[in-house]
Design an enzyme around this catalytic site. Structure first.
Site, PDB file in Angstrom:
ATOM      1  N   TRP A 293      27.816  36.389  49.533  1.00 11.11           N
ATOM      2  CA  TRP A 293      28.826  36.054  48.526  1.00 11.11           C
ATOM      3  C   TRP A 293      28.162  35.368  47.314  1.00 11.11           C
ATOM      4  O   TRP A 293      27.320  34.486  47.478  1.00 11.11           O
ATOM      5  CB  TRP A 293      29.880  35.119  49.142  1.00 11.11           C
ATOM      6  CG  TRP A 293      30.908  34.698  48.138  1.00 11.11           C
ATOM      7  CD1 TRP A 293      31.950  35.441  47.690  1.00 11.11           C
ATOM      8  CD2 TRP A 293      30.966  33.450  47.451  1.00 11.11           C
ATOM      9  NE1 TRP A 293      32.664  34.736  46.747  1.00 11.11           N
ATOM     10  CE2 TRP A 293      32.075  33.502  46.577  1.00 11.11           C
ATOM     11  CE3 TRP A 293      30.181  32.295  47.467  1.00 11.11           C
ATOM     12  CZ2 TRP A 293      32.428  32.452  45.740  1.00 11.11           C
ATOM     13  CZ3 TRP A 293      30.532  31.244  46.626  1.00 11.11           C
ATOM     14  CH2 TRP A 293      31.651  31.327  45.782  1.00 11.11           C
TER      15      TRP A 293
ATOM     16  N   ASP B 187      46.201  36.047  38.968  1.00 11.91           N
ATOM     17  CA  ASP B 187      45.397  36.112  40.192  1.00 11.91           C
ATOM     18  C   ASP B 187      46.163  35.535  41.381  1.00 11.91           C
ATOM     19  O   ASP B 187      47.385  35.360  41.354  1.00 11.91           O
ATOM     20  CB  ASP B 187      44.048  35.409  39.946  1.00 11.91           C
ATOM     21  CG  ASP B 187      42.912  36.077  40.696  1.00 11.91           C
ATOM     22  OD1 ASP B 187      42.819  35.888  41.911  1.00 11.91           O
ATOM     23  OD2 ASP B 187      42.111  36.798  40.068  1.00 11.91           O
ATOM     24  N   ASP B 188      45.441  35.193  42.399  1.00 10.48           N
ATOM     25  CA  ASP B 188      45.951  34.705  43.676  1.00 10.48           C
ATOM     26  C   ASP B 188      46.903  33.503  43.489  1.00 10.48           C
ATOM     27  O   ASP B 188      46.728  32.711  42.559  1.00 10.48           O
ATOM     28  CB  ASP B 188      44.726  34.264  44.495  1.00 10.48           C
ATOM     29  CG  ASP B 188      45.040  34.111  45.958  1.00 10.48           C
ATOM     30  OD1 ASP B 188      46.202  34.256  46.336  1.00 10.48           O
ATOM     31  OD2 ASP B 188      44.082  33.838  46.704  1.00 10.48           O
TER      32      ASP B 188
ATOM     33  N   LYS C 233      44.585  44.139  40.675  1.00 10.55           N
ATOM     34  CA  LYS C 233      43.292  43.728  41.232  1.00 10.55           C
ATOM     35  C   LYS C 233      43.492  43.709  42.744  1.00 10.55           C
ATOM     36  O   LYS C 233      44.282  42.921  43.256  1.00 10.55           O
ATOM     37  CB  LYS C 233      42.920  42.337  40.715  1.00 10.55           C
ATOM     38  CG  LYS C 233      41.662  41.745  41.346  1.00 10.55           C
ATOM     39  CD  LYS C 233      41.314  40.394  40.704  1.00 10.55           C
ATOM     40  CE  LYS C 233      40.132  39.728  41.349  1.00 10.55           C
ATOM     41  NZ  LYS C 233      39.848  38.403  40.781  1.00 10.55           N
ATOM     42  N   TRP C 234      42.805  44.599  43.443  1.00  8.84           N
ATOM     43  CA  TRP C 234      42.972  44.783  44.901  1.00  8.84           C
ATOM     44  C   TRP C 234      41.804  44.092  45.584  1.00  8.84           C
ATOM     45  O   TRP C 234      40.678  44.559  45.510  1.00  8.84           O
ATOM     46  CB  TRP C 234      42.985  46.276  45.203  1.00  8.84           C
ATOM     47  CG  TRP C 234      43.181  46.665  46.631  1.00  8.84           C
ATOM     48  CD1 TRP C 234      42.411  46.317  47.700  1.00  8.84           C
ATOM     49  CD2 TRP C 234      44.210  47.523  47.161  1.00  8.84           C
ATOM     50  NE1 TRP C 234      42.879  46.887  48.846  1.00  8.84           N
ATOM     51  CE2 TRP C 234      43.986  47.643  48.553  1.00  8.84           C
ATOM     52  CE3 TRP C 234      45.282  48.212  46.600  1.00  8.84           C
ATOM     53  CZ2 TRP C 234      44.794  48.427  49.379  1.00  8.84           C
ATOM     54  CZ3 TRP C 234      46.080  48.979  47.427  1.00  8.84           C
ATOM     55  CH2 TRP C 234      45.846  49.070  48.799  1.00  8.84           C
ATOM     56  N   ASP C 235      42.099  42.992  46.236  1.00  5.30           N
ATOM     57  CA  ASP C 235      41.033  42.181  46.830  1.00  5.30           C
ATOM     58  C   ASP C 235      40.930  42.434  48.329  1.00  5.30           C
ATOM     59  O   ASP C 235      41.849  42.983  48.950  1.00  5.30           O
ATOM     60  CB  ASP C 235      41.321  40.697  46.565  1.00  5.30           C
ATOM     61  CG  ASP C 235      40.051  39.902  46.338  1.00  5.30           C
ATOM     62  OD1 ASP C 235      38.979  40.319  46.827  1.00  5.30           O
ATOM     63  OD2 ASP C 235      40.121  38.843  45.675  1.00  5.30           O
TER      64      ASP C 235
ATOM     65  N   ASP D 274      31.646  37.226  42.469  1.00  2.06           N
ATOM     66  CA  ASP D 274      32.378  36.036  42.026  1.00  2.06           C
ATOM     67  C   ASP D 274      31.461  35.135  41.211  1.00  2.06           C
ATOM     68  O   ASP D 274      31.915  34.195  40.565  1.00  2.06           O
ATOM     69  CB  ASP D 274      32.914  35.262  43.235  1.00  2.06           C
ATOM     70  CG  ASP D 274      34.230  35.850  43.732  1.00  2.06           C
ATOM     71  OD1 ASP D 274      34.754  36.775  43.092  1.00  2.06           O
ATOM     72  OD2 ASP D 274      34.737  35.366  44.763  1.00  2.06           O
TER      73      ASP D 274
END
Ligand code: GLA
Length: 730
Positions: free
Chosen positions: A191, A358-359, A472-474, A542
Site C-alpha cells: 500500500w 468520497d467515502d 470511483k469503485w474501490d 494512495d
C-alpha cells in the site's frame, strides 16, 4: 440493408480453415512487426518455433530450425504451445487435469486451425487441440492486433467425459523464447508503495511471480512484467517482451529457463487453492494474456501497449476524461451538506469538471464515520446528507460542475445491516474467527444473489440520479478465510469470484456504456487489463506525494497509457504546488486539496494550469510516450509525449535529487520528433511572479538537432520541475 451488413460481415470475417496436412504445418500469427509461429509436426504436436520479428516471406517460417533445441529435448515438447502435464512432459505444464476416471495425464494433438479477419486490423486465429484418448479439447486463441503489435492469447477447455473433471492448472499461454540471456523486470510493493521495479537475470529453474490475495490481488505485485533478451532492458534499444495478464484475481507468472537454456513463460490463473471442477459439456475460458514484442526496447513495447489499450481495451480510451476535485484528503469522513456545497463552489472556482464525493456518505444504523462500519449499507446518512444524494447532484450542477461518487460495493463491514441480514453472503469460515483487512470482509460474488445486489447498488444510484457523472469503485480488502456458503466446490471460489465481478461489470457496462468509472483498490491493488476493460481510469496509489508519484507513474507507464492514470494534486509531500501540478499533469489531472487554503498565487497558478491542461491534454493522453531520463539513474526524470503527426510534444522534467548542484547538467536528447521539421520550445506552467529562462529565446531547432544533440530544460534546485511545449514552426 441486411444484405449490406452481410457483405460487410463477409469482408471482415473471411474464415480460412486449414486442415492438418501431412508433414509440418506452420501457423503464423502476425502483426505489423511481430510473428509467433507454431509448427505442427507429423506427430501432430504443436510447438512454438518463433516469437520475434515478422519475416517478409511467410514461407520462410518453414525453414526456421528448431533452434531452441541446443541439445537434446528428451520429450520433443519443451517448446509445446500448451504443455500438457502427465504424459511425457518433464517441465512446467500449462495445463494439468485429472479426468473423470481418475487418470491424471493429458496429451494434446493438433486437429485444425482457422483464422478470421476482423475489423480494425485484428486477426483471430484458433488452434484446435484434442486428447486422442479422451473427449477433452482445448482451443488456443490468438488475437493479433496488427497495427498495435499486440497479441492477446487465451484458451478454452471443454470435455464430454462422464463426470466432472478437475483442472489443476489452466494457463492462458505458454511462450518459448531462445536467447543467450534473459532479464526479467518485475514490480512489487505494498500500500502507498506500488510498482518498485527489480530487474534480475533468469537462470535455469523457475521464477514464479504470483498473487494469492483474491480480491485486491495486485497489492504486492501486478501481473505485468518485462523480459529483455540477451542484455538488460534498455529504453529504446534491444529486444523486449512486455506481458500482462488480464485477470483481477490470483495469478501466476512462471518463467522457466529450461535444460536447453531457452525461456518458457507460462502466465495464467494461480493454481493455488484453485483446482477447478469442470462439469461435462461446459467450457472454461482462461483470462487473456497480452504481450508485445519490441526490438526498440521498453519504449517501443510500452508505446504499442498504450496504443492497443486506448483503441481496443479501455472504455473511451480515445475519448475524453473529466478533471475533478475529490474531498477525501480534504475532509476524510467529516463533512455535511454545507461543507460539500462550499466545496462544489471551490471546484468551480478552481476550474475542474466534476466534484467527487468520497467515502463516508452512507450508513444509518451503523454510520460510516470511520472505516469501522457501514460498508454494504448504501443509503445516504441522514445526519450528514438529510436531503439525499439527488439534492447534492443538483447543488453541484447549480454550482456549474458535475457530481461523482465513491463506492466500495464488493465489501461489507461486520458492523452493517447488510452483514446482519445476509451473513451467508460474506466470504468467511464458520469455524474460524473473522479476520479483517481494513476492518472489513468481502462479499461472495460467486453467489448470483450477491452479484444482483452489487449490480443493484450501482443501478439504483444511477436510476435515482441519472446525471451522476462519475463513479470511483474501490476495493480495499483481500480475501481471508476463503469459503463460500453457497458454492459447491470451494476450490472454484477464487475464480468464480472474479468471474462474478466481471458479470456484474458486464451488466453495468451494457446499461451505462459511457459512465466514467475509476478503478481503485486502496491505490493500485487492482491495476490490470481484466479490470480496465470496464474502467475508464485507475488510481495508481494512495501515495500522492509528487516525488513518490514520479516513480510510481514511471513504472505504471510501461504498461498503461496516461489517459487512464488518475493523478491528483494533494497536500502529501513537501513540494511546491507547481511541482505537484506538473507531476499530476502526466496523466488525468485531478485535485484533492482544500481550495480555500490556497494562497492567491497558488490559486491563480492552479486555475491557469487547468486552462493550459485543456490545450495539451490530448497530446499527453493520446501521444506517444518517450521516457528520456530515468529517475533511477539521473538527477532528473524526463518524459515526453509526441502527437501522432509529430507536430507537437509536451515534455516534463522533474528534479529527483536534492543534493547540491543536482539538476539537468547537460542537454537531454528528445525523441519521436520529425527530424525534418523545425520546432520552437516554450515553457508552460510558469509560476506567477517568476520568469521562464526558456521563453526569452525565439530560436527554432530542427527535430534532427533536438534528437541528436538535445536541449537542456534547465532543471535545478531552484527550478525543480519544468514543463515544455515543443511546437512545429511552419
Ligand atoms: C481507499 C482509497 C482512497 C479513499 C479511501 C476511502 O484507501 O484508495 O482513495 O477513497 O479508500 O476510504
Amino acid at each position: 440493408m441486411k444484405q449490406l451488413c452481410l457483405s460487410v460481415l463477409f469482408v471482415f470475417f473471411i474464415t480460412l480453415i486449414t486442415k492438418a496436412a501431412p508433414g509440418d504445418v506452420h501457423i503464423a500469427i502476425e502483426t505489423r512487426q511481430t510473428a509467433l509461429v507454431i509448427r505442427v509436426d507429423k506427430d501432430q504436436s504443436p510447438t512454438l518455433v518463433h516469437l520475434g520479428s515478422k519475416l517478409r516471406n511467410a514461407a520462410e517460417y518453414a525453414a526456421i530450425p528448431a533452434r531452441g533445441k541446443r541439445g537434446e529435448d528428451y520429450t520433443d515438447i519443451y517448446n509445446s504451445v500448451y504443455t500438457p502435464a502427465g504424459s511425457r512432459n518433464l517441465l512446467e505444464p500449462a495445463i494439468q487435469v485429472t479426468h473423470a476416471d481418475g487418470n491424471p495425464s493429458l496429451d494434446l494433438k493438433y486437429i485444425r486451425h482457422e483464422s478470421q479477419s476482423m475489423a480494425d486490423g485484428v486477426v483471430l486465429t484458433k488452434v484446435y487441440l484434442k486428447d486422442p484418448q479422451y473427449p477433452f479439447e482445448v482451443t488456443l486463441y490468438y488475437k493479433a492486433y496488427q497495427n498495435e503489435d499486440v497479441i492477446e492469447q487465451w484458451s478454452t477447455i471443454r470435455h464430454t467425459e462422464k463426470k466432472s473433471i478437475t483442472l489443476h492448472k489452466y494457463a492462458s499461454a505458454n511462450l518459448y523464447i531462445p536467447a543467450q540471456n534473459y532479464y526479467l523486470t518485475h514490480f512489487h510493493g505494498d500500500w502507498a508503495n506500488e510498482m518498485n521495479p527489480s530487474e534480475i537475470p533468469l537462470t535455469e529453474g523457475i521464477k514464479i511471480l504470483d498473487s494469492k490475495l483474491g480480491t485486491r490481488a495486485d497489492l504486492f505485485q501486478p501481473p505485468s512484467f518485462l523480459v529483455s533478451l540477451n542484455k538488460p532492458a534498455e529504453e529504446e534499444q534491444g529486444e523486449v517482451i512486455a506481458g500482462t495478464l488480464s485477470w483481477s484475481g490470483n495469478y501466476q507468472l512462471a518463467f522457466e529457463v529450461d535444460p536447453l537454456h531457452n525461456l518458457r513463460i507460462i502466465p495464467g490463473i494461480n493454481p493455488y487453492a484453485s483446482a477447478y471442477s469442470l462439469a461435462p459439456g461446459t467450457e472454461f475460458t482462461t483470462p487473456a494474456f497480452l504481450f508485445t514484442y519490441s526490438d526498440k526496447g521498453k519504449g517501443g513495447a510500452s508505446r504499442s501497449l498504450h496504443r492497443w489499450a486506448r483503441k481496443h481495451r479501455i472504455p473511451q480510451g480515445e475519448g475524453n476524461r473529466l478533471t475533478l476535485l475529490n474531498n477525501w484528503e480534504a475532509t476524510y469522513f467529516d463533512f455535511n451538506e454545507e461543507k460539500l456545497s462550499a466545496l462544489f463552489k471551490d471546484g468551480k472556482k478552481l476550474g475542474v469538471d466534476l466534484f467527487l464525493l468520497d467515502d463516508g456518505w452512507f450508513g444509518n444504523k451503523y454510520p460510516r464515520n470511520n472505516d469501522r462500519a457501514g460498508l454494504g449499507d448504501w443509503q445516504e446518512n441522514v445526519k450528514k446528507l438529510p436531503h439525499g444524494l439527488g439534492y447534492l447532484v443538483k447543488e453541484a450542477e447549480n454550482a456549474g460542475i458535475k457530481f461523482g461518487i465513491w463506492l466500495e460495493p464488493e465489501m461489507v463491514s461486520p458492523k452493517s445491516e447488510l452483514y446482519e441480514k445476509h451473513p451467508d453472503w460474506v466470504i468467511k469460515l464458520a469455524n474460524r474467527s473473522e479476520y479483517y483487512f481494513r476492518n472489513q470482509l468481502v462479499l461472495d460474488l460467486s453467489n448470483p444473489k450477491v452479484q444482483d445486489f452489487v449490480y443493484g447498488v450501482v443501478n439504483d444510484l444511477m436510476t435515482k440520479n441519472p446525471t451522476l457523472g462519475f463513479i470511483k469503485w474501490d476495493c480495499n480488502a483481500v480475501i481471508y478465510n476463503a469459503f463460500s456458503a453457497t458454492i459447491q466446490n470451494q476450490s472454484n471460489l477464487y475464480v468464480d469470484y472474479v468471474q462474478g465481478l466481471y458479470k456484474v461489470l458486464d451488466r453495468l457496462r451494457a446499461k451505462y456504456p459511457t459512465l466514467p468509472m475509476m478503478l481503485c483498490s486502496g491505490g493500485g491493488g487492482r491495476v490490470d487489463y481484466g479490470a480496465l476493460k470496464y474502467f475508464t481510469e485507475y488510481w495508481p496509489s494512495d501515495n500522492t506525494d509528487a516525488q513518490e508519484r514520479i516513480f510510481i507513474q514511471w513504472n505504471y507507464s510501461y504498461f498503461f497509457p496516461s489517459i487512464a492514470s488518475c493523478n491528483h494534486v494533494t497536500d502529501w509531500g513537501k513540494q511546491p504546488i507547481k511541482f505537484r501540478t506538473d507531476v499530476a499533469m502526466m496523466g488525468k489531472l485531478g485535485y484533492d486539496i482544500v481550495v480555500s487554503k490556497l494562497t492567491e498565487e497558488e490559486l491563480t497558478f492552479s486555475q491557469q494550469a487547468l486552462k493550459t491542461y485543456e490545450g495539451i491534454k490530448n497530446i499527453i493522453w493520446k501521444g506517444d510516450l518517450y521516457r528520456l531520463a530515468s529517475p533511477y539513474t539521473n538527477d532528473v526524470a524526463s518524459s515526453m509525449y509526441v502527437s501522432e503527426s509529430r507536430d507537437r510534444a509536451v515534455w516534463f522534467t522533474y528534479l529527483v535529487n536534492s543534493r547540491y548542484k543536482a539538476g539537468s547538467q547537460a542537454p537531454i536528447k528528445l525523441n519521436g520528433l520529425d527530424p525534418a521539421k523545425n520546432y520552437r520550445i516554450r515553457e508552460l506552467n510558469v509560476y506567477p511572479g517568476t520568469t521562464s529562462r526558456i521563453n526569452t529565446s525565439t530560436t527554432t531547432y530542427s527535430g534532427n538537432y533536438l534528437m541528436a544533440i538535445g536541449f537542456n530544460p534547465q532543471v535545478d534546485t531552484r527550478r525543480t520541475s519544468v514543463v515544455l511545449e515543443v511546437n512545429e514552426v511552419k
